[in-house]
Design a protein around this motif. Sequence first.
Motif, short mmCIF file in Angstrom:
data_model
loop_
_atom_site.label_atom_id
_atom_site.label_comp_id
_atom_site.label_asym_id
_atom_site.label_seq_id
_atom_site.Cartn_x
_atom_site.Cartn_y
_atom_site.Cartn_z
N SER A 1 48.47 48.66 50.25
CA SER A 1 47.64 47.93 51.22
C SER A 1 47.70 48.56 52.60
O SER A 1 46.80 48.38 53.42
N THR B 1 44.48 41.96 49.60
CA THR B 1 43.02 42.09 49.55
C THR B 1 42.30 40.96 50.27
O THR B 1 41.08 40.87 50.21
N ALA B 2 43.07 40.08 50.93
CA ALA B 2 42.44 38.94 51.62
C ALA B 2 41.55 39.42 52.77
O ALA B 2 41.85 40.41 53.44
N ARG C 1 40.81 47.57 46.30
CA ARG C 1 40.14 46.61 45.42
C ARG C 1 39.98 47.18 44.01
O ARG C 1 40.19 46.47 43.00
N GLN D 1 46.83 39.28 46.22
CA GLN D 1 45.97 38.32 46.93
C GLN D 1 46.08 38.52 48.43
O GLN D 1 45.05 38.54 49.15
N GLN D 2 47.30 38.67 48.90
CA GLN D 2 47.50 38.86 50.34
C GLN D 2 46.98 40.22 50.78
O GLN D 2 46.41 40.35 51.87
#
Length: 377
Positions: free
Chosen positions: A344, A376-377, A353, A373-374
């Motif tokens: 990330s 790609t938020a 993604r 989740q965090q």
Amino acid sequence: MQKTKGQKLKDEVSKRAKALGFDLVRVTSADIGSVAGDRLRQYVAAGYHGSMLWMPETLERRSHPQNLWNEVRSIVVLAMNYGPDEDPRPDLQHKSSGNISVYARNRDYHDLIKGKLKEVASLLASRGGEDVKVFVDTAPVMEKPIAQLAGTGWQGKHTNLVSRELGSWFFLGTIFTSAELPEDTAEIDHCGKCWRCLEACPTNAFPAPYQLDARRCISYLTIEHAGPIAHEFRAAMGNRIYGCDDCLAACPWNKFAQSAKEMKLQARTDLVRPPLQQFLSFDDATFRKFFSGSPIKRIGRNRFIRNCLIAAGNSEDASLIPQVTSKLGEPDAVVRGAAVWALSRLCDAQTLRSLQLANAPFEQDAAVLAEWQQATA
């Protein structure tokens, strides 16, 4: 004035210890009072020990030397210098390299010092006719308060021992004996108004001077802590992959520090600014072979790779992306989660993604899914 039997024995022990490479030899009574034990209880009660469950489990034995061995009368404290050739802090700027704490850049000091301690203790036992026991770090002994009472140094505001002769860079070992030996004068605090060690901490691990919350300490997080490292500390870790020397290195008393004389404590060249790319390729067998005889070996390959992945995430080095990506298929969920976080920081949103979609069908661990989740938020 004629020397007493105890003084002669102490002098002989000191001479032998220094011949074996110890830099300081001091003695204190085993009757250390209750202050150090009370402070230890307060430390544990505050939860500052984190997941180091051996601390509450051994609390009472650790709180006083005679709780560990009721026959002890004197404690010989020995210090061995492991000082670096130069200030290690500039190594933190080499972001594509890992930074290893100075003490761990060669042989495991536990084995090295314990062997030498046994030689000194054997002399003490044979000459004095009394029982002895030797301890290095892993035993339930409050080495630093005992060392201060013996005059070896004082516990600075960073809670580590500081010596007027050696600065911050030295190991401690103790010999408990039933012999009565002449005591040395306790050392006093020489920190004065200096706060440099506290200001140097990257994670604000000191709630107050002379107090350390291990749960926020990078040395604890990279060595003792087994699970995922909290997000709030990851960027602050930089390229530190095993331990942290910042509070030690910041101490002005290091102007008196010396380079290690013991060859086995001098830094291996391959552990000074080692490339993260190399370590990220290690499987378990390679890790064990490379770190044979090193204290790093004891944390295990997966915890070490977790640390290296966080360093990779802080490196800004896109060339590490393929190796970090390969860790998404690791069996260990903590390693996979650290890989997600590193990616990330290294990948653009589209690449990240696509990696998430490729790995989603195989990922079952809730913590790793939360990392995705965090990320790609």
